[in-house]
Design a protein around this motif. Structure first.
Motif, PDB file in Angstrom:
ATOM      1  N   ASN A  27       0.922  -1.127  -0.333  1.00 57.30           N
ATOM      2  CA  ASN A  27      -0.070   0.046  -0.087  1.00 57.30           C
ATOM      3  C   ASN A  27       0.853   1.199  -0.111  1.00 57.30           C
ATOM      4  OD1 ASN A  27      -2.649  -1.231  -0.031  1.00 57.30           O
ATOM      5  ND2 ASN A  27      -2.427  -1.758   2.106  1.00 57.30           N
ATOM      6  N   SER A  28       1.914   1.101  -0.616  1.00 57.93           N
ATOM      7  CA  SER A  28       2.950   2.433  -0.655  1.00 57.93           C
ATOM      8  C   SER A  28       2.227   3.362  -1.581  1.00 57.93           C
ATOM      9  CB  SER A  28       4.443   2.162  -1.104  1.00 57.93           C
ATOM     10  OG  SER A  28       4.418   1.617  -2.440  1.00 57.93           O
ATOM     11  N   THR A  29       2.359   4.704  -1.477  1.00 61.55           N
ATOM     12  CA  THR A  29       1.763   5.603  -2.293  1.00 61.55           C
ATOM     13  C   THR A  29       2.339   5.393  -3.619  1.00 61.55           C
ATOM     14  OG1 THR A  29       3.308   7.365  -1.497  1.00 61.55           O
ATOM     15  CG2 THR A  29       1.097   7.128  -0.570  1.00 61.55           C
ATOM     16  N   GLU A  30       3.524   4.901  -3.920  1.00 55.57           N
ATOM     17  CA  GLU A  30       3.809   4.879  -5.342  1.00 55.57           C
ATOM     18  C   GLU A  30       3.428   3.741  -6.129  1.00 55.57           C
ATOM     19  OE1 GLU A  30       6.116   4.579  -2.397  1.00 55.57           O
ATOM     20  OE2 GLU A  30       6.327   7.005  -2.618  1.00 55.57           O
ATOM     21  N   ASN A  31       2.574   2.837  -5.307  1.00 59.63           N
ATOM     22  CA  ASN A  31       2.017   1.620  -5.768  1.00 59.63           C
ATOM     23  C   ASN A  31       0.706   1.737  -6.104  1.00 59.63           C
ATOM     24  OD1 ASN A  31       1.991  -1.124  -6.683  1.00 59.63           O
ATOM     25  ND2 ASN A  31       1.228  -1.634  -4.780  1.00 59.63           N
ATOM     26  N   LEU A  32       0.073   2.967  -5.704  1.00 62.44           N
ATOM     27  CA  LEU A  32      -1.272   3.177  -5.662  1.00 62.44           C
ATOM     28  C   LEU A  32      -1.772   3.955  -6.754  1.00 62.44           C
ATOM     29  CD1 LEU A  32      -2.109   2.928  -1.937  1.00 62.44           C
ATOM     30  CD2 LEU A  32      -2.199   1.214  -3.543  1.00 62.44           C
ATOM     31  N   VAL A  33      -2.845   3.808  -7.423  1.00 67.93           N
ATOM     32  CA  VAL A  33      -3.318   4.739  -8.297  1.00 67.93           C
ATOM     33  C   VAL A  33      -4.777   4.775  -8.361  1.00 67.93           C
ATOM     34  CG1 VAL A  33      -3.517   3.346 -10.283  1.00 67.93           C
ATOM     35  CG2 VAL A  33      -3.224   5.716 -10.710  1.00 67.93           C
ATOM     36  N   VAL A  34      -5.413   6.016  -8.307  1.00 63.24           N
ATOM     37  CA  VAL A  34      -7.113   6.108  -8.253  1.00 63.24           C
ATOM     38  C   VAL A  34      -7.629   6.007  -9.573  1.00 63.24           C
ATOM     39  CG1 VAL A  34      -8.842   7.540  -7.712  1.00 63.24           C
ATOM     40  CG2 VAL A  34      -7.002   7.592  -6.299  1.00 63.24           C
ATOM     41  N   LEU A  35      -8.547   5.032  -9.848  1.00 62.25           N
ATOM     42  CA  LEU A  35      -9.229   4.735 -11.184  1.00 62.25           C
ATOM     43  C   LEU A  35     -10.656   4.763 -10.838  1.00 62.25           C
ATOM     44  CD1 LEU A  35      -6.749   1.878 -12.953  1.00 62.25           C
ATOM     45  CD2 LEU A  35      -6.886   4.422 -13.269  1.00 62.25           C
TER      46      LEU A  35
END
Length: 77
Positions: A27-35
């Motif tokens: 759940n690191s911010t670099e691994n997450l994207v909002v779609l």
């Protein structure tokens, strides 16, 4: 501040969080994207397409190979 719209189209409803590396524990911010739901579905469909095609071709190959190896059964009259 958290993103409140799809990074692809800007939609503001039915938002999902996608893990880029497909690891739900990362759940690191670099691994997450909002779609939005639509783009999330399209992304997974395209990523998984080659896996689905490969599995299908493997099944067809296995079925064809077993048909070639199978011995003909004698007819009963």
């Amino acid at each position: 501040m958290p993103r409140k719209s799809c990074t692809e189209c800007g939609a503001r409803s039915k938002l999902h969080v996608h893990h880029k590396d497909r690891n739900p524990a990362n759940n690191s911010t670099e691994n997450l994207v909002v779609l939005c739901a639509s783009y999330h579905l399209k992304l997974h469909w395209h990523e998984d397409r080659s896996k689905r095609i490969g599995a299908l071709m493997g099944q067809r190959y296995a079925a064809g190979k077993s048909a070639l190896v199978a011995k003909p059964q004698p007819r009963s009259n």
